[in-house]
Design an enzyme around this catalytic site. Sequence first.
Site, PDB file in Angstrom:
ATOM      1  N   GLU A 113       0.819  -1.223   0.000  1.00 50.23           N
ATOM      2  CA  GLU A 113       0.000   0.000   0.000  1.00 50.23           C
ATOM      3  C   GLU A 113       0.855   1.277   0.000  1.00 50.23           C
ATOM      4  O   GLU A 113       0.620   2.160  -0.832  1.00 50.23           O
ATOM      5  CB  GLU A 113      -0.959   0.018   1.204  1.00 50.23           C
ATOM      6  CG  GLU A 113      -1.947  -1.140   1.243  1.00 50.23           C
ATOM      7  CD  GLU A 113      -1.435  -2.334   2.046  1.00 50.23           C
ATOM      8  OE1 GLU A 113      -0.224  -2.639   1.956  1.00 50.23           O
ATOM      9  OE2 GLU A 113      -2.237  -2.959   2.744  1.00 50.23           O
ATOM     10  N   CYS A 117      -2.920  -3.550   7.063  1.00 51.08           N
ATOM     11  CA  CYS A 117      -2.627  -3.812   8.474  1.00 51.08           C
ATOM     12  C   CYS A 117      -3.004  -2.610   9.327  1.00 51.08           C
ATOM     13  O   CYS A 117      -3.059  -1.473   8.866  1.00 51.08           O
ATOM     14  CB  CYS A 117      -1.158  -4.179   8.653  1.00 51.08           C
ATOM     15  SG  CYS A 117      -0.018  -2.870   8.208  1.00 51.08           S
ATOM     16  N   ASP A 120      20.962 -37.971  -6.577  1.00 49.77           N
ATOM     17  CA  ASP A 120      21.142 -37.011  -7.683  1.00 49.77           C
ATOM     18  C   ASP A 120      22.137 -35.886  -7.396  1.00 49.77           C
ATOM     19  O   ASP A 120      22.509 -35.161  -8.315  1.00 49.77           O
ATOM     20  CB  ASP A 120      19.793 -36.352  -8.025  1.00 49.77           C
ATOM     21  CG  ASP A 120      18.745 -37.362  -8.453  1.00 49.77           C
ATOM     22  OD1 ASP A 120      19.135 -38.496  -8.806  1.00 49.77           O
ATOM     23  OD2 ASP A 120      17.548 -37.024  -8.427  1.00 49.77           O
ATOM     24  N   LEU A 152      19.365 -27.417  -6.714  1.00 54.49           N
ATOM     25  CA  LEU A 152      18.034 -26.905  -6.338  1.00 54.49           C
ATOM     26  C   LEU A 152      17.971 -25.385  -6.239  1.00 54.49           C
ATOM     27  O   LEU A 152      17.178 -24.831  -5.481  1.00 54.49           O
ATOM     28  CB  LEU A 152      17.563 -27.539  -5.020  1.00 54.49           C
ATOM     29  CG  LEU A 152      17.441 -29.072  -5.043  1.00 54.49           C
ATOM     30  CD1 LEU A 152      17.153 -29.615  -3.642  1.00 54.49           C
ATOM     31  CD2 LEU A 152      16.350 -29.516  -6.014  1.00 54.49           C
ATOM     32  N   GLU A 154      10.287 -31.047  -4.262  1.00 50.80           N
ATOM     33  CA  GLU A 154      10.750 -31.653  -5.521  1.00 50.80           C
ATOM     34  C   GLU A 154      11.110 -33.121  -5.333  1.00 50.80           C
ATOM     35  O   GLU A 154      11.964 -33.660  -6.029  1.00 50.80           O
ATOM     36  CB  GLU A 154      11.934 -30.865  -6.066  1.00 50.80           C
ATOM     37  CG  GLU A 154      11.543 -29.466  -6.500  1.00 50.80           C
ATOM     38  CD  GLU A 154      12.505 -28.880  -7.506  1.00 50.80           C
ATOM     39  OE1 GLU A 154      12.906 -29.581  -8.450  1.00 50.80           O
ATOM     40  OE2 GLU A 154      12.865 -27.703  -7.334  1.00 50.80           O
TER      41      GLU A 154
END
Length: 388
Positions: free
Chosen positions: A74, A97, A222, A226, A319
């Site tokens: 805002e 708020c 793996d 990420l 994931e």
Amino acid sequence: MTAPAGRPRARSPGEAFPPDDVATMRIALALARRGLGNTWPNPAVGAVVWTPGPDGPVILGRGWTQPGGRPHAEPVALAQAGAAARGATLSVTLEPCSHFGKTAPCSHAILDAGIARVVSAIEDPDPRVNGRGHIMMRAHGVTVSVGVLASEARWANRGFIKRIVEGRPMVTLKLARTADGYAAACAGPRLMITGPEAAARVHLMRAQHDVVLVGVGTVLADDPLLTCRLPGLEHRSPVRVVLDTTLRTPPGARIVATAREVPTWIVAALDAPGAAETALAQAGAVVIRVPRAPDGAGLDLLAALAALSARGVTRAFCEGGPRLAESLALAGQVDAVEILTGPDRLGRPGLPSIGPALAQIIERDPQMERGEAVPLGRDAWRSYARRR
Ligand SMILES: NC(=O)c1ccc[n+]([C@@H]2O[C@H](COP(=O)([O-])OP(=O)(O)OC[C@H]3O[C@@H](n4cnc5c(N)ncnc54)[C@H](OP(=O)(O)O)[C@@H]3O)[C@@H](O)[C@H]2O)c1
């Protein structure tokens, strides 16, 4: 029956909102999405200052929650509008708020700017606000309409709302699977299931979440990074979280070796070896301790999610792998599912990508909305969302 003083009047289902209110709320929701993954523990909010014009709303200022959650949307929109905000309308995706935190409340800024009317999508469930922002502005003569595009706004704020109401983050599951339904081969090198378009989509989704979550099985198999590696969005990598009961994550894993650039949190059992924690901490990772699951199979997932929530996490992007995905489904903690299906078959038995509990959710849960399958290069992408 009249609504209690200061409370928004409930609209009956078919009652339409003015088209300008709907159009500006759509803009505010689009602005809000820019902050997803970047504002936690605060919600990602969008705001538009506008005035009616002969050809539709004239936009005077736009704002969205800034990185780290401040400034709120805002004051950003009001600052852009400047003096033109006097007598104008402000559309905002979450109730402004009303409490003093690190900054003055947005409802005060709205009054100071001379806004005549506020169009708000939903009340803020935070007990420090919870309708008080709307009440306060009404008490100072501002006209307040509540409920415009409420279900879209509830979805956009789902992570924030879930954290406040349930003490857990929203969880989105991402699965990549072969055309015959496998997440991986049973042994051998990592299977590349999807192409570059799907990878780009996944990196964007990482940027829109606070943390990315995997089980230690995925780290061991793996050695993933990420991170978000989309050009221009590299700074938007989420915190990486590994569920690892006995601290099997190697200190040399890429996710740990890069923990000083992008934070890595490893969630472990209360009785996991202290020496392993020391080695991981020396490499830069943070170890968080939670109880084991009551049945002894891995960690207590609800406790792990509550521990993330206590650290401010509102949106988690899981994931994998398939074991963790199935545990989340069994624990009733799946809010959205993103399935990427590659064009090739594995052609032999492998690790099924979707277990029975997850299949139940995506195929039979009436609250899961199923999106259309969308082509992404050679792959297909389908989303499911628990919107109610
Ligand atoms: N296609 C895809 O989308 C995708 C994605 C990721 C991985 N994968 C593949 O999946 C394979 C790994 O599969 P996975 O199922 O073993 O990996 P995972 O789900 O990543 O890890 C499972 C491990 O997480 C730990 N864990 C801790 N608490 C748990 C809980 N409450 N529920 C479930 N797990 C918990 C357990 O190990 P501890 O008990 O030792 O903690 C468990 O063995 C790899 O081959 C990988 O390539 C595929």
